[in-house]
Design a protein around this motif. Structure first.
Motif, PDB file in Angstrom:
ATOM      1  N   HIS A 190       0.812  -1.212   0.000  1.00 23.23           N
ATOM      2  CA  HIS A 190       0.000   0.000   0.000  1.00 23.23           C
ATOM      3  C   HIS A 190       0.850   1.267   0.000  1.00 23.23           C
ATOM      4  N   SER A 191       2.100   1.172  -0.396  1.00 22.90           N
ATOM      5  CA  SER A 191       2.953   2.357  -0.412  1.00 22.90           C
ATOM      6  C   SER A 191       2.445   3.407  -1.390  1.00 22.90           C
ATOM      7  N   LEU A 192       1.997   2.971  -2.556  1.00 19.62           N
ATOM      8  CA  LEU A 192       1.522   3.903  -3.575  1.00 19.62           C
ATOM      9  C   LEU A 192       0.082   3.589  -3.945  1.00 19.62           C
ATOM     10  N   SER A 193      -0.770   4.583  -3.833  1.00 20.16           N
ATOM     11  CA  SER A 193      -2.134   4.491  -4.340  1.00 20.16           C
ATOM     12  C   SER A 193      -2.587   5.892  -4.703  1.00 20.16           C
ATOM     13  N   LEU A 194      -3.575   5.978  -5.553  1.00 14.87           N
ATOM     14  CA  LEU A 194      -4.041   7.259  -6.083  1.00 14.87           C
ATOM     15  C   LEU A 194      -5.309   7.703  -5.357  1.00 14.87           C
ATOM     16  N   ASN A 195      -5.340   8.962  -4.979  1.00 13.39           N
ATOM     17  CA  ASN A 195      -6.542   9.509  -4.371  1.00 13.39           C
ATOM     18  C   ASN A 195      -7.679   9.564  -5.385  1.00 13.39           C
ATOM     19  N   ASN A 196      -8.902   9.532  -4.897  1.00 15.45           N
ATOM     20  CA  ASN A 196     -10.058   9.688  -5.778  1.00 15.45           C
ATOM     21  C   ASN A 196      -9.932  10.989  -6.564  1.00 15.45           C
ATOM     22  N   GLY A 197     -10.185  10.912  -7.850  1.00 17.18           N
ATOM     23  CA  GLY A 197     -10.123  12.102  -8.689  1.00 17.18           C
ATOM     24  C   GLY A 197      -8.749  12.388  -9.266  1.00 17.18           C
ATOM     25  N   ASP A 198      -7.745  11.626  -8.855  1.00 19.58           N
ATOM     26  CA  ASP A 198      -6.394  11.794  -9.416  1.00 19.58           C
ATOM     27  C   ASP A 198      -6.312  10.896 -10.637  1.00 19.58           C
ATOM     28  N   THR A 199      -6.631  11.453 -11.803  1.00 20.14           N
ATOM     29  CA  THR A 199      -6.828  10.648 -13.003  1.00 20.14           C
ATOM     30  C   THR A 199      -5.799  10.875 -14.105  1.00 20.14           C
ATOM     31  N   ASP A 200      -4.920  11.861 -13.942  1.00 17.41           N
ATOM     32  CA  ASP A 200      -3.955  12.191 -14.996  1.00 17.41           C
ATOM     33  C   ASP A 200      -2.550  11.798 -14.533  1.00 17.41           C
ATOM     34  N   PHE A 201      -1.996  10.731 -15.127  1.00 11.33           N
ATOM     35  CA  PHE A 201      -0.684  10.248 -14.676  1.00 11.33           C
ATOM     36  C   PHE A 201       0.421  11.256 -14.963  1.00 11.33           C
TER      37      PHE A 201
END
Length: 403
Positions: A190-201
């Motif tokens: 679980h070190s890296l995960s994207l917050n909701n709404g973070d859609t542009d890499f």
């Protein structure tokens, strides 16, 4: 309970006791696990053209490596059934030696610690002075020695700027103490995960990702162009991004899906090598829109082709993850059946290399190019390779005519 966009259980990179705990891949179709009402974007939006042009010039640190390099992890801080290998006894085959592992004092502290395996656990461990001298000897022979951060047990989440700054200072202290060449990022779990709404890499907003990028750039600036930087993400965090990215437009997907993509993208000009772990993985969809399964040449061909050709993220052909330079890519494999789920026999390893560098032995998968400059292979681990009679490293040396 959680909703996964892909049936990939969290792999276990290494175990501290005899034997290796390995994840069992599920064969359940990934699309069935998408959020309600969602479809597999990659399935509904097939690739219709070569995804992306070649990447920009490789990082300066790559120039010091041989044309075809072998990367391995050395169990320096712990013991398991593979046995302890002293730094001085690491065979000459290994061009990059990653010290496993630097781990945080807590998940969110950013405070990374590394020490040699205690003698009670590793009776053959060398003294710190001997360890440092052996590192210098390896470097004098043209090898790179790095600290690898993370691994199975070392969850690192730089959610605050304070954690970011502590990461920079503590990792820098380890590099200075042992005279190391650079850093390997092996963030798992679980070190890296994207917050909701973070859609542009290309423009991440999640603090843990933004802070990691900033921390690595700071270290690179401190140590200069010769600072080596490698990454060892799992397929879940990279190639799965072809189908799913973060929690998705409807929510409910695993927010870790494709979460390494913004890190790789932001650091691609600083990146020496990316070596995705092609093991402990569930089935992954390739650019042919077919699922590929670990353990044979086909999986390595399909997964590596995605990195060398580029791919639409979450199936959006207007949002393409650009290809990496072949000299920046190595293929990650277990050194033996004991080392990880998805071991690939030498003959299959050679088929994968033949296909990617010569376009022969490709089987049914058609690559999007031929890349004779593919950098090489990575394995977990040097210790397990020694345990297995050096089958992995000897095969690599024979294939590339290095011995």
């Amino acid at each position: 309970m959680r909703t996964l966009p892909h049936p990939c259980p969290r792999p276990r990179r290494r175990a501290r006791s005899l034997g290796v705990l390995i994840a069992t891949a599920s064969a359940v179709a990934a699309t069935a696990l998408a959020a309600p009402g969602a479809a597999s974007a990659a399935t509904t939006t097939p690739v219709t053209s070569a995804p992306a042009p070649a990447a920009a010039a490789r990082a300066d640190s790559s120039a010091a490596l041989p044309a075809h390099a072998l990367v391995g992890y050395l169990h320096s801080s712990f013991a398991n059934g593979s046995g302890y290998t002293r730094m001085a006894d690491v065979p000459d085959s290994w061009d990059i030696i990653n010290l496993a592992f630097g781990e945080p004092t807590s998940t969110t502290s950013g405070d990374i610690k590394f020490s040699l395996c205690p003698q009670s656990e590793c009776p053959k461990v060398e003294t710190e002075a001997e360890f440092k001298a052996a590192i210098k000897a390896k470097q004098a022979a043209g090898k790179k020695v790095q600290i690898s951060i993370g691994g199975q047990n070392g969850q690192v989440r730089l959610a605050t700027t304070a954690a970011r700054d502590k990461f920079v200072s503590s990792v820098g202290a380890i590099i200075d103490r042992y005279g190391l060449d650079g850093l390997d990022i092996d963030f798992e779990g679980h070190s890296l995960s994207l917050n909701n709404g973070d859609t542009d890499f290309k423009n991440p907003k999640t603090p843990a990702i933004v802070n990691l990028i900033s921390a690595v750039k700071t270290l690179k600036a401190k140590y200069g162009a010769n600072f080596t930087l490698t990454m060892a993400p799992e397929t879940f965090f990279v190639q799965l991004g072809y189908q799913f990215y973060g929690s998705g437009p409807w929510g409910g997907q695993d927010p870790r899906a494709g979460a390494y993509l913004p890190v790789i993208q932001a650091l691609r000009n600083d990146l020496t090598l990316l070596h995705v772990q092609d093991y402990n993985s569930g089935p992954i969809m390739g650019l042919d829109n077919q699922y590929h399964f670990m353990g044979g040449a086909d999986f390595h061909i399909a997964m590596t082709d995605m990195l060398l050709a580029g791919f639409p993220v979450a199936g959006n052909k207007n949002n393409v993850f650009p290809a990496l330079a072949p000299s920046q890519v190595a293929i990650g494999m277990p050194a033996s059946t004991h080392a990880g789920n998805g071991h690939t026999a030498p003959g299959e390893v050679n088929k994968a290399l033949n296909c990617l560098t010569k376009k022969t032995d490709c089987g049914s998968y058609q690559t999007h190019g031929t890349w004779p400059a593919l950098r090489g292979l990575m394995t977990w681990s040097i210790n397990w390779d020694n345990f297995n009679g050096r089958e992995f490293s000897k095969n690599f040396d024979t294939y590339f005519g290095r011995r």
